[in-house]
Motif scaffolding. Structure first.
Motif, mmCIF file in Angstrom:
data_model
loop_
_atom_site.group_PDB
_atom_site.id
_atom_site.type_symbol
_atom_site.label_atom_id
_atom_site.label_comp_id
_atom_site.label_asym_id
_atom_site.label_seq_id
_atom_site.Cartn_x
_atom_site.Cartn_y
_atom_site.Cartn_z
ATOM 1 N N VAL A 13 4.332 -3.821 7.206
ATOM 2 C CA VAL A 13 4.798 -2.996 8.324
ATOM 3 C C VAL A 13 5.926 -2.078 7.855
ATOM 4 O O VAL A 13 6.742 -2.444 7.016
ATOM 5 C CB VAL A 13 5.246 -3.843 9.528
ATOM 6 N N PHE A 14 5.924 -0.899 8.418
ATOM 7 C CA PHE A 14 6.866 0.152 8.049
ATOM 8 C C PHE A 14 7.673 0.498 9.293
ATOM 9 O O PHE A 14 7.188 1.202 10.173
ATOM 10 C CB PHE A 14 6.086 1.351 7.538
ATOM 11 N N PRO A 15 8.917 0.002 9.427
ATOM 12 C CA PRO A 15 9.741 0.339 10.586
ATOM 13 C C PRO A 15 10.377 1.715 10.422
ATOM 14 O O PRO A 15 11.133 1.943 9.488
ATOM 15 C CB PRO A 15 10.796 -0.773 10.612
ATOM 16 N N LEU A 16 10.052 2.619 11.348
ATOM 17 C CA LEU A 16 10.564 3.984 11.245
ATOM 18 C C LEU A 16 10.856 4.507 12.648
ATOM 19 O O LEU A 16 9.928 4.751 13.430
ATOM 20 C CB LEU A 16 9.541 4.879 10.541
ATOM 21 N N PRO A 17 12.131 4.693 13.000
ATOM 22 C CA PRO A 17 12.485 5.116 14.359
ATOM 23 C C PRO A 17 11.860 6.452 14.723
ATOM 24 O O PRO A 17 11.924 7.419 13.959
ATOM 25 C CB PRO A 17 14.014 5.230 14.316
ATOM 26 N N GLY A 18 11.214 6.505 15.888
ATOM 27 C CA GLY A 18 10.682 7.760 16.405
ATOM 28 C C GLY A 18 9.352 8.186 15.832
ATOM 29 O O GLY A 18 8.763 9.145 16.309
ATOM 30 N N ALA A 19 8.849 7.478 14.805
ATOM 31 C CA ALA A 19 7.558 7.831 14.200
ATOM 32 C C ALA A 19 6.464 7.065 14.932
ATOM 33 O O ALA A 19 6.327 5.859 14.761
ATOM 34 C CB ALA A 19 7.553 7.500 12.714
ATOM 35 N N LEU A 20 5.707 7.756 15.757
ATOM 36 C CA LEU A 20 4.697 7.126 16.589
ATOM 37 C C LEU A 20 3.310 7.405 16.024
ATOM 38 O O LEU A 20 2.960 8.554 15.745
ATOM 39 C CB LEU A 20 4.792 7.667 18.019
ATOM 40 N N LEU A 21 2.525 6.346 15.848
ATOM 41 C CA LEU A 21 1.121 6.454 15.464
ATOM 42 C C LEU A 21 0.285 5.860 16.579
ATOM 43 O O LEU A 21 0.635 4.813 17.144
ATOM 44 C CB LEU A 21 0.875 5.696 14.152
ATOM 45 N N LEU A 22 -0.828 6.515 16.903
ATOM 46 C CA LEU A 22 -1.738 6.048 17.940
ATOM 47 C C LEU A 22 -3.158 6.004 17.386
ATOM 48 O O LEU A 22 -3.475 6.724 16.426
ATOM 49 C CB LEU A 22 -1.677 6.971 19.161
ATOM 50 N N PRO A 23 -4.018 5.183 17.963
ATOM 51 C CA PRO A 23 -5.402 5.123 17.481
ATOM 52 C C PRO A 23 -6.074 6.495 17.490
ATOM 53 O O PRO A 23 -5.894 7.280 18.419
ATOM 54 C CB PRO A 23 -6.081 4.163 18.474
ATOM 55 N N ARG A 24 -6.826 6.762 16.425
ATOM 56 C CA ARG A 24 -7.565 8.015 16.227
ATOM 57 C C ARG A 24 -6.655 9.232 16.095
ATOM 58 O O ARG A 24 -7.086 10.362 16.291
ATOM 59 C CB ARG A 24 -8.604 8.221 17.359
ATOM 60 N N SER A 25 -5.394 9.005 15.752
ATOM 61 C CA SER A 25 -4.454 10.098 15.481
ATOM 62 C C SER A 25 -4.045 10.056 14.018
ATOM 63 O O SER A 25 -4.225 9.043 13.331
ATOM 64 C CB SER A 25 -3.222 9.979 16.380
ATOM 65 N N GLN A 26 -3.503 11.159 13.536
ATOM 66 C CA GLN A 26 -3.101 11.292 12.143
ATOM 67 C C GLN A 26 -1.575 11.405 12.064
ATOM 68 O O GLN A 26 -0.975 12.178 12.800
ATOM 69 C CB GLN A 26 -3.722 12.548 11.522
ATOM 70 N N LEU A 27 -0.988 10.636 11.145
ATOM 71 C CA LEU A 27 0.464 10.670 10.968
ATOM 72 C C LEU A 27 0.794 10.945 9.505
ATOM 73 O O LEU A 27 0.553 10.098 8.645
ATOM 74 C CB LEU A 27 1.090 9.339 11.393
ATOM 75 N N PRO A 28 1.337 12.139 9.200
ATOM 76 C CA PRO A 28 1.796 12.406 7.826
ATOM 77 C C PRO A 28 3.178 11.801 7.601
ATOM 78 O O PRO A 28 4.025 11.817 8.494
ATOM 79 C CB PRO A 28 1.842 13.935 7.779
ATOM 80 N N LEU A 29 3.390 11.263 6.414
ATOM 81 C CA LEU A 29 4.664 10.630 6.082
ATOM 82 C C LEU A 29 5.069 10.995 4.660
ATOM 83 O O LEU A 29 4.229 11.197 3.789
ATOM 84 C CB LEU A 29 4.557 9.097 6.189
ATOM 85 N N HIS A 30 6.378 11.049 4.464
ATOM 86 C CA HIS A 30 6.965 11.317 3.151
ATOM 87 C C HIS A 30 7.673 10.037 2.722
ATOM 88 O O HIS A 30 8.638 9.606 3.362
ATOM 89 C CB HIS A 30 7.941 12.485 3.270
ATOM 90 N N ILE A 31 7.192 9.394 1.666
ATOM 91 C CA ILE A 31 7.694 8.087 1.241
ATOM 92 C C ILE A 31 8.474 8.238 -0.055
ATOM 93 O O ILE A 31 7.960 8.789 -1.039
ATOM 94 C CB ILE A 31 6.536 7.091 1.025
ATOM 95 N N PHE A 32 9.718 7.729 -0.048
ATOM 96 C CA PHE A 32 10.535 7.856 -1.260
ATOM 97 C C PHE A 32 11.365 6.611 -1.558
ATOM 98 O O PHE A 32 11.806 6.424 -2.689
ATOM 99 C CB PHE A 32 11.466 9.073 -1.153
ATOM 100 N N GLU A 33 11.603 5.731 -0.556
ATOM 101 C CA GLU A 33 12.387 4.526 -0.830
ATOM 102 C C GLU A 33 11.596 3.589 -1.745
ATOM 103 O O GLU A 33 10.393 3.390 -1.540
ATOM 104 C CB GLU A 33 12.731 3.791 0.461
ATOM 105 N N PRO A 34 12.231 2.986 -2.751
ATOM 106 C CA PRO A 34 11.512 2.128 -3.705
ATOM 107 C C PRO A 34 10.705 1.016 -3.049
ATOM 108 O O PRO A 34 9.588 0.716 -3.464
ATOM 109 C CB PRO A 34 12.636 1.570 -4.584
ATOM 110 N N ARG A 35 11.252 0.392 -1.983
ATOM 111 C CA ARG A 35 10.519 -0.718 -1.365
ATOM 112 C C ARG A 35 9.233 -0.249 -0.710
ATOM 113 O O ARG A 35 8.215 -0.967 -0.705
ATOM 114 C CB ARG A 35 11.392 -1.452 -0.355
ATOM 115 N N TYR A 36 9.241 0.986 -0.176
ATOM 116 C CA TYR A 36 8.035 1.483 0.469
ATOM 117 C C TYR A 36 7.081 2.118 -0.532
ATOM 118 O O TYR A 36 5.869 2.173 -0.284
ATOM 119 C CB TYR A 36 8.403 2.431 1.606
ATOM 120 N N LEU A 37 7.597 2.565 -1.661
ATOM 121 C CA LEU A 37 6.702 2.953 -2.752
ATOM 122 C C LEU A 37 5.936 1.726 -3.247
ATOM 123 O O LEU A 37 4.734 1.797 -3.525
ATOM 124 C CB LEU A 37 7.503 3.582 -3.893
#
Length: 215
Positions: A13-37
């Protein structure tokens, strides 16, 4: 398409304030923290390639962060790596879930045991909103955009189907974290649209205006 029985019991799981994903929707993200890499590297080795997006909420302890119980899982459908080792990714929303417990382990990111059963309709076809009054909704949305000095592509908004329109606005409009959570937890598309209308009307009544741009 995923069947309910195909969905795993444990996901990152990726906790990110304000980043909402819904079924059949697309969410672009920029990942840079080592733990999430590390999370992405591990996810790409799985057959399902699912990551759960969840809103963090502040706990009672100083600096403590807890997770909302409901999130939405997305399948990693696109990624590219920059020269300095960061990732640009896209998640395609599959289904909401309810967190039952965080899983102990040696990963630097959070993994959770999740239950999909409350959202059995999510992996199916598009949601319907038979009572949607599009013209009234667009008039309300136009007032909100004018009050917030928002700019957008009105032709695309007018041409979008009901679910794409409601879900995209739920994800993109500048609303608070608790508001985003309420939109996520709305049981049906009709409930989400009604919640969105209420939030927009409240924002207009509050008169909280500021220059922003929505793509």
């Amino acid at each position: 398409m995923f069947a309910l029985s195909d969905l795993p019991e444990i996901i990152p799981v990726f906790p990110l304030p304000g980043a909402l994903l819904l079924p059949r929707s697309q969410l672009p993200l920029h990942i840079f923290e080592p733990r999430y890499l590390a999370m992405l590297d591990d996810t790409m080795k799985t057959s399902h390639r699912l990551i759960g997006m969840v809103q963090p909420r502040e706990g009672g302890e100083t600096g403590a962060v807890h997770l909302q119980t409901v999130g939405c899982a997305g399948r990693l459908t696109a990624f590219s790596e920059t020269e300095d080792g960061r990732y640009m990714i896209t998640l395609a929303g599959i289904s909401r879930f309810r967190i039952r417990a965080e899983v102990d382990g040696f990963t630097p990111y959070i993994r959770a045991q999740v239950d999909w059963s409350d959202f059995a309709q999510d992996p199916g076809g598009a949601g319907r909103d038979p009572d949607f009054d599009r013209e009234r909704f667009l008039a309300l949305l136009s007032r909100f955009f004018e009050a917030r000095a928002l700019a957008t592509d009105w032709d695309s908004i007018r041409e979008a189907d009901d679910e794409l329109l409601i879900n995209s606005l739920s994800m993109l409009l500048p609303l608070g974290v608790e508001d985003k959570q309420a939109l996520l937890e709305a049981p049906t598309l009709s409930d989400r649209r009604e919640t969105l209308e209420t939030l927009i009307a409240y924002a207009l009544k509050a008169g909280d205006a500021g220059p922003e741009v929505m793509q």
